[in-house]
Design a protein around this motif. Structure first.
Motif: not given
Length: 222
Positions: A82-88, A109-115
């Motif tokens: 999730s973090l890679l998908a969101k941030t990278e 959201e800190a780990w890139g998870v929206d849901v």
């Protein structure tokens, strides 16, 4: 809509099948060769790769997807994906599967998870929903909006049995979504009276849930 799913086990394949039926494009990613079984979901794209590796997500062209779903049986892997998908790769929407309830606090959201989708929590909520009358049951949390999907089955002694929806003083930041009655779904109607046994679904702010429960079940004690 293009959806990438990390984890091609039973959960990932089930999600993929539902999305494909609804007309979406799906890519299933798994690092275990035994999980790569295109014959089970032939309409999907398949990729043998580790979704926790940046190079794997580059190979998958993750930036072209609208949604990334981390659905493996490993919470650490789901967080990293999730973090890679969101941030990278700037994926607009990420969904993370929570396998162990003790880890749910990490899926933010800190780990890139929206849901986040917690299987234990959902099962617990469904059990509560099935047996509880007059008590509010939280079914789902909308992380970005700060609101919850909640349900209450109207008890026969509720003071609002027989009252039209439009005359009930609902709390602020609360919206009645639908009324379930005798297996039928009824959209909210100000002139429709609610009845004992109705299942009422609301979107409600967390801070108003207790007020909503007390409104419909005033005998509840603090």
């Amino acid at each position: 809509m293009r959806v990438a799913i990390a984890g091609a086990g039973a959960v990932g394949r089930s999600i993929a099948t539902e999305l494909l039926v609804n007309g979406h494009e799906v890519l299933l990613i798994d690092k275990d060769p035994r999980s790569i079984r295109p014959e089970l979901v032939p309409e999907a794209e398949w990729l043998l790769a580790d979704a926790c590796e940046l190079s794997s997500l580059e190979e998958a062209q993750m930036e072209r997807f609208d949604v990334a779903i981390a659905a493996t049986g490993d919470d650490k892997a789901n967080l990293v994906t999730s973090l890679l998908a969101k941030t990278e790769f700037g994926v607009p929407r990420t969904v993370g599967r929570v396998n162990h309830p003790d880890n749910e606090w990490l899926f933010t959201e800190a780990w890139g998870v929206d849901v986040n989708v917690s299987t234990p929590r959902i099962m617990s909520a469904l059990v509560e929903e099935a047996v509880s009358v007059g008590e509010l049951v939280r079914l789902f949390t909308f992380r970005q909006g700060g609101a919850n999907l909640v349900e209450i089955t109207l008890a026969s002694d509720s003071p609002y049995v027989g009252t039209p929806v439009g005359l009930i003083p609902w709390p602020e930041n609360t919206a009645l979504v639908t009324v379930l009655r005798d297996g039928q779904v009824y959209p909210p109607d100000d002139e429709q009276a609610i009845e004992a046994g109705d299942e009422l679904l609301f979107v409600s702010a967390a801070e108003t849930e207790r007020e909503l429960e007390r409104l419909l079940s005033p005998d509840q004690e603090d």
